[in-house]
Design a protein around this motif. Structure first.
Motif, PDB file in Angstrom:
ATOM      1  N   ARG A  38      32.879   5.490   4.075  1.00 55.36           N
ATOM      2  CA  ARG A  38      33.430   5.711   5.676  1.00 55.36           C
ATOM      3  C   ARG A  38      31.910   6.267   6.236  1.00 55.36           C
ATOM      4  O   ARG A  38      31.514   6.013   7.239  1.00 55.36           O
ATOM      5  CB  ARG A  38      34.317   6.827   5.918  1.00 55.36           C
ATOM      6  N   PHE A  39      31.267   7.283   5.680  1.00 54.39           N
ATOM      7  CA  PHE A  39      30.089   7.812   6.210  1.00 54.39           C
ATOM      8  C   PHE A  39      28.718   7.384   5.545  1.00 54.39           C
ATOM      9  O   PHE A  39      28.599   7.336   4.242  1.00 54.39           O
ATOM     10  CB  PHE A  39      30.313   9.566   6.203  1.00 54.39           C
ATOM     11  N   LEU A  40      27.595   7.513   6.272  1.00 62.02           N
ATOM     12  CA  LEU A  40      26.218   7.145   5.837  1.00 62.02           C
ATOM     13  C   LEU A  40      25.421   8.234   6.286  1.00 62.02           C
ATOM     14  O   LEU A  40      25.150   8.479   7.432  1.00 62.02           O
ATOM     15  CB  LEU A  40      25.922   5.899   6.378  1.00 62.02           C
ATOM     16  N   HIS A  41      24.759   8.806   5.551  1.00 61.02           N
ATOM     17  CA  HIS A  41      23.955   9.967   5.813  1.00 61.02           C
ATOM     18  C   HIS A  41      22.660   9.937   4.656  1.00 61.02           C
ATOM     19  O   HIS A  41      22.881  10.073   3.473  1.00 61.02           O
ATOM     20  CB  HIS A  41      24.791  11.391   5.725  1.00 61.02           C
ATOM     21  N   GLY A  42      21.406  10.153   5.232  1.00 62.80           N
ATOM     22  CA  GLY A  42      20.421  10.023   4.224  1.00 62.80           C
ATOM     23  C   GLY A  42      19.102  10.128   4.844  1.00 62.80           C
ATOM     24  O   GLY A  42      18.891  10.247   6.134  1.00 62.80           O
ATOM     25  N   ALA A  43      18.121   9.636   4.066  1.00 60.30           N
ATOM     26  CA  ALA A  43      16.538   9.935   4.627  1.00 60.30           C
ATOM     27  C   ALA A  43      15.967   8.734   3.824  1.00 60.30           C
ATOM     28  O   ALA A  43      16.143   8.347   2.592  1.00 60.30           O
ATOM     29  CB  ALA A  43      15.952  11.177   4.291  1.00 60.30           C
ATOM     30  N   GLY A  68       0.876  -1.223   0.021  1.00 50.33           N
ATOM     31  CA  GLY A  68       0.027  -0.025   0.034  1.00 50.33           C
ATOM     32  C   GLY A  68       0.681   1.145  -0.048  1.00 50.33           C
ATOM     33  O   GLY A  68       0.410   2.163   0.297  1.00 50.33           O
ATOM     34  N   LEU A  69       2.065   1.175  -0.437  1.00 55.70           N
ATOM     35  CA  LEU A  69       2.944   2.455  -0.211  1.00 55.70           C
ATOM     36  C   LEU A  69       4.138   2.376  -1.191  1.00 55.70           C
ATOM     37  O   LEU A  69       4.142   1.185  -1.743  1.00 55.70           O
ATOM     38  CB  LEU A  69       3.674   2.624   1.279  1.00 55.70           C
ATOM     39  N   GLN A  70       4.893   3.474  -1.255  1.00 59.11           N
ATOM     40  CA  GLN A  70       5.909   3.641  -1.977  1.00 59.11           C
ATOM     41  C   GLN A  70       7.231   3.856  -1.040  1.00 59.11           C
ATOM     42  O   GLN A  70       6.891   4.692  -0.195  1.00 59.11           O
ATOM     43  CB  GLN A  70       6.041   4.498  -3.039  1.00 59.11           C
ATOM     44  N   THR A  71       8.309   3.305  -1.128  1.00 52.51           N
ATOM     45  CA  THR A  71       9.516   3.760  -0.385  1.00 52.51           C
ATOM     46  C   THR A  71      10.431   4.637  -1.252  1.00 52.51           C
ATOM     47  O   THR A  71      10.710   4.329  -2.615  1.00 52.51           O
ATOM     48  CB  THR A  71      10.143   2.466   0.209  1.00 52.51           C
ATOM     49  N   VAL A  72      11.029   5.702  -0.841  1.00 50.32           N
ATOM     50  CA  VAL A  72      11.921   6.564  -1.282  1.00 50.32           C
ATOM     51  C   VAL A  72      13.091   6.525  -0.764  1.00 50.32           C
ATOM     52  O   VAL A  72      13.254   6.683   0.609  1.00 50.32           O
ATOM     53  CB  VAL A  72      11.327   7.827  -1.622  1.00 50.32           C
ATOM     54  N   SER A  73      14.401   6.110  -1.221  1.00 48.52           N
ATOM     55  CA  SER A  73      15.614   6.047  -0.379  1.00 48.52           C
ATOM     56  C   SER A  73      16.539   7.245  -1.173  1.00 48.52           C
ATOM     57  O   SER A  73      16.581   7.215  -2.534  1.00 48.52           O
ATOM     58  CB  SER A  73      16.271   4.890  -1.109  1.00 48.52           C
ATOM     59  N   TRP A  74      16.771   8.094  -0.240  1.00 47.95           N
ATOM     60  CA  TRP A  74      17.667   9.383  -0.837  1.00 47.95           C
ATOM     61  C   TRP A  74      18.903   9.379   0.071  1.00 47.95           C
ATOM     62  O   TRP A  74      18.922   9.334   1.412  1.00 47.95           O
ATOM     63  CB  TRP A  74      16.638  10.521  -0.559  1.00 47.95           C
ATOM     64  N   LEU A  75      20.055   9.729  -0.504  1.00 49.23           N
ATOM     65  CA  LEU A  75      21.142   9.694   0.177  1.00 49.23           C
ATOM     66  C   LEU A  75      22.169  10.926  -0.081  1.00 49.23           C
ATOM     67  O   LEU A  75      21.947  11.318  -1.167  1.00 49.23           O
ATOM     68  CB  LEU A  75      22.328   8.540  -0.208  1.00 49.23           C
TER      69      LEU A  75
END
Length: 321
Positions: free
Chosen positions: A132-137, A82-89
């Protein structure tokens, strides 16, 4: 990305009755949630005071985390409907696998868009080796009733439209902005844009007055309509705006989220969006029995078990608590 809370609580959302029809400045503070083995996220939606912004119904912000000596993101296979997922980095990479056979590494400012439709399962993990770094929404978009039983599918868009003005660079994630349109598939009038502001920027972003909006701060120091918004917080703006003043005290990263207020009332429990308790009960049964949601092949680990259902009836209601 999954909601990994083992004590899942149903969220009732949707319906125009709780939309703020005029411009407001409502600062939303995050709730910190552990995600997988080593990633902590700041959850902005659903929030104690607000459940949706347009069709956007779930917003997690994470990082920047130093994962040089850690496994990073490790989210086992889990279901969605029932949804969409949005991966943003902004930094790092995420390896996506799903039950349709998709296998894709998502990198900064590339769109990973998964439409669950009637049923899908997926996993997300930091590749080995990884940055090294991971940053997103990670964000979810609720599907309207007319499209929520569509076939599941995954899209990856490595190049997205860019809108520029002095002091701001906007990458269009979903929907349209200032004449540009994202290639990502949408099912309701919506917009999502990544805004990179340079220090000293003082700009006005064009908006649709019929949309409601919010701005998530990813990094830096910025003022949104005069309100300082710190990284990991989100400012809800209501409707009725034709432009949005933005000012940057330093280089800053923001996400603009908006859309037409979502008319339908929903039940969101764990990783499912439905319209009735019966749908949620059936989804849990199907996942635990290994049917309907398919199999994620190649992930080294077991799928996530679903949390227990609450002892009270699940009923769709409004957008705010």
């Amino acid at each position: 990305m999954s909601n990994l809370d083992r004590e899942a609580v149903p969220a009732v959302c949707g319906g125009r009755g709780f939309v703020v029809a005029e411009p407001v400045r409502e600062l939303l503070s995050p709730r910190r949630v552990k995600l997988g083995e080593s990633t902590e996220v700041r959850r902005l939606l659903p929030n104690l005071g607000r459940r949706m912004v347009g069709a956007w119904c779930f917003v997690d912000h994470y990082g920047p985390d130093d994962i040089a000596d850690e496994s990073g993101m490790q989210v086992p296979p889990h279901p969605h409907m029932g949804l969409q997922t949005v991966s943003w980095l902004h930094e790092g990479e995420v390896l996506h696998r799903d039950s349709t056979g998709s296998l894709q590494t998502i990198r900064p400012r590339e769109l990973g868009l998964m439409t669950s439709g009637r049923a899908i399962s997926h996993s997300e993990e930091s590749p080995r080796p990884h940055a090294r770094f991971l940053h997103g929404a990670q964000l979810w978009v609720a599907l309207p009733d007319s499209h929520r039983h569509t076939d599941p599918h995954f899209e990856h868009h490595g190049e997205l439209p860019i809108v520029t003005a002095p002091g701001v660079r906007a990458t269009l994630i979903l929907g349209g902005l200032d004449g540009a349109t994202s290639p990502g598939t949408t099912y309701t009038p919506i917009v999502g844009a990544d805004l990179a502001l340079t220090r000293g920027a003082d700009v006005r972003l064009p908006l649709e007055p019929d949309f409601e909006y919010a701005v998530l701060s990813m990094s830096g120091e910025a003022h949104v309509d005069g309100v300082p918004v710190l990284p990991g917080s989100m400012l809800y703006l209501g409707c009725g705006r034709t432009e949005l003043p933005l000012r940057a005290e330093s280089d800053a990263g923001l996400m603009l989220l908006g859309g037409e207020p979502f008319e339908e009332e929903l039940i969101m429990f764990w990783n499912w969006i439905g319209r009735s308790q019966e749908e949620i009960v059936q989804a849990r049964q199907d996942w635990m029995e290994g049917s309907r949601f398919g199999e994620v092949k190649g992930y080294d680990g077991d799928p996530l078990p679903a949390p227990e259902l609450p002892g009270v009836a699940l009923k769709p209601r409004g957008r705010v608590r």
